[in-house]
Write an enzyme that holds these catalytic residues in place. Structure first.
Site, mmCIF file in Angstrom:
data_model
loop_
_atom_site.group_PDB
_atom_site.id
_atom_site.type_symbol
_atom_site.label_atom_id
_atom_site.label_comp_id
_atom_site.label_asym_id
_atom_site.label_seq_id
_atom_site.Cartn_x
_atom_site.Cartn_y
_atom_site.Cartn_z
ATOM 1 N N GLN A 27 0.807 -1.216 0.000
ATOM 2 C CA GLN A 27 0.000 0.000 0.000
ATOM 3 C C GLN A 27 0.844 1.272 0.000
ATOM 4 O OE1 GLN A 27 -2.117 -1.433 3.650
ATOM 5 N NE2 GLN A 27 -3.964 -0.757 2.593
ATOM 6 N N TYR A 54 7.995 -9.513 5.415
ATOM 7 C CA TYR A 54 7.006 -8.525 4.987
ATOM 8 C C TYR A 54 7.181 -8.234 3.496
ATOM 9 C CZ TYR A 54 6.274 -7.463 10.000
ATOM 10 O OH TYR A 54 6.008 -7.534 11.338
ATOM 11 N N GLN A 183 8.304 -9.164 21.097
ATOM 12 C CA GLN A 183 7.323 -8.384 20.333
ATOM 13 C C GLN A 183 6.016 -9.169 20.229
ATOM 14 O OE1 GLN A 183 7.020 -6.640 15.846
ATOM 15 N NE2 GLN A 183 8.735 -5.923 17.062
ATOM 16 N N PRO A 214 -1.879 -2.461 18.020
ATOM 17 C CA PRO A 214 -2.674 -1.815 19.066
ATOM 18 C C PRO A 214 -4.120 -1.578 18.648
ATOM 19 C CG PRO A 214 -1.261 -0.205 17.989
ATOM 20 C CD PRO A 214 -0.827 -1.563 17.502
ATOM 21 N N ALA A 216 -5.844 -3.769 16.714
ATOM 22 C CA ALA A 216 -6.427 -5.063 16.332
ATOM 23 C C ALA A 216 -6.668 -5.123 14.827
ATOM 24 C CB ALA A 216 -7.722 -5.318 17.103
ATOM 25 N N ASN A 299 -2.927 8.888 14.520
ATOM 26 C CA ASN A 299 -2.517 7.921 15.529
ATOM 27 C C ASN A 299 -1.486 8.497 16.497
ATOM 28 O OD1 ASN A 299 -4.232 6.032 14.408
ATOM 29 N ND2 ASN A 299 -2.630 4.921 13.330
#
Length: 326
Positions: A27, A54, A183, A214, A216, A299
């Site tokens: 993205q 990733y 993590q 954080p 979800a 955020n």
């Protein structure tokens, strides 16, 4: 922005950090990544999280290109990556089997360094536990990365408390570099591991946490109350596996209640969720994810809600979410 020690180490990380899972390459291209990294850095963020798997290595490439464009002094920022699944099709690298063995790990670090364009990586993680490789073999390989100057600290991600303790004790016994951080996933609906399972490790081992998700995976933004919106993380084909949990009726009803509480505090539900995760004193940093600059800026504004999380407010949050948490 405040800075917290990473567990018992001397390293200080920003209380909010920026990750690249799902977003980078999929993205977010290099231009957008550069813009968001710059905005986060200007807000005081000094830790940027990544992983070998990733976008099958392309996330590291995008982040590396952004670092090159930004030309920050290397001392001013912290970078992580994680190893476990592998990104090629050879034996020892591809399945969730034998992927924390010495051969894989010692070659994986070199690949990440090349993709990120760095001489060393600050934090390296074993991305999941590997039941097929002796923990001692993994501990020695991770310790050797540090001895060789390719990494500065190592840790785990989503390991059990028993395995973390075993790794730490092996390192202690053989005078190797110990795991410093873990993590784990941590949010209002996913608490047990951080709050219960790891409880003894904070004092016993000095374990630090760099928590992920954080929000979800977006559930705690409220965007999924009416289904899967176009362009959201849940609409991506490679994220189809999480659609059921994103549309959980009971949790979305709880999110609607949290929205009212967040509004009373002068924020939104996403900011409230981030501030709540940040409130845990065992959390060294909360990793944020964003697909666009405006989302990142929103955020980061969660820090304004931190002083408003009084005992009364925390009790109200628990009353809404704890019955649904695991």
């Amino acid at each position: 922005m405040q800075y917290r020690r990473l567990g018992r180490s001397g390293l200080k990380v920003s209380e909010l950090s920026l990750g690249s899972w799902v977003t980078y390459h999929n993205q977010v291209d290099t231009k957008a990544a550069t813009e968001m990294l710059a905005a986060a850095f200007d807000a005081g963020v000094n830790f940027f999280d990544n992983a070998e798997v990733y976008a099958m290595g392309k996330s590291e490439v995008v982040m590396g290109e952004a670092f090159k464009a930004l030309k920050w002094p290397r001392l001013s920022y912290i970078v992580s990556t994680k190893f476990f699944w592998g990104i090629s099709r050879e034996a020892n690298t591809v399945n969730a089997k034998d992927t924390l063995n010495r051969k894989y790990l010692m070659q994986a670090i070199d690949g990440s360094l090349a993709r990120l364009g760095l001489d060393f990586i600050d934090l390296v993680y074993c991305h999941r536990p590997d039941p097929h490789t002796p923990i001692e073999e993994t501990v020695r390989a991770m310790s050797d990365m540090i001895t060789q100057g390719k990494a500065l600290y190592w840790g785990t991600s989503e390991w059990s408390a028993a395995d973390i303790r075993a790794a730490w004790e092996i390192a202690e016994r053989h005078h190797l570099h110990k795991p410093v951080m873990e993590q784990p996933q941590y949010h209002l609906f996913h608490r047990q591991r951080v709050e219960q399972e790891y409880a003894r490790l904070y004092e016993d081992l000095g374990l630090g946490l760099t928590t992920w998700s954080p929000l979800a995976s977006g559930l705690l933004t409220g965007k999924y109350k009416a289904g899967i919106p176009e362009g959201s993380r849940g609409s991506l084909e490679n994220m189809a596996w999480m659609r059921e949990q994103l549309q959980d009726a009971a949790k979305n009803a709880a999110v609607a209640e949290l929205e009212k509480l967040a509004a009373e505090l002068g924020g939104n539900v996403a900011q409230l969720a981030i501030a709540w995760a940040n409130h845990n004193p065992h959390v060294s940093t909360v990793i944020l994810g964003a697909s666009k600059l405006s989302q990142l800026q929103d955020n980061l504004a969660a820090l304004a809600l931190a002083p408003k999380l009084t005992p009364e407010v925390l009790e109200r949050i628990d009353a809404i979410t704890k019955p649904l948490a695991k």
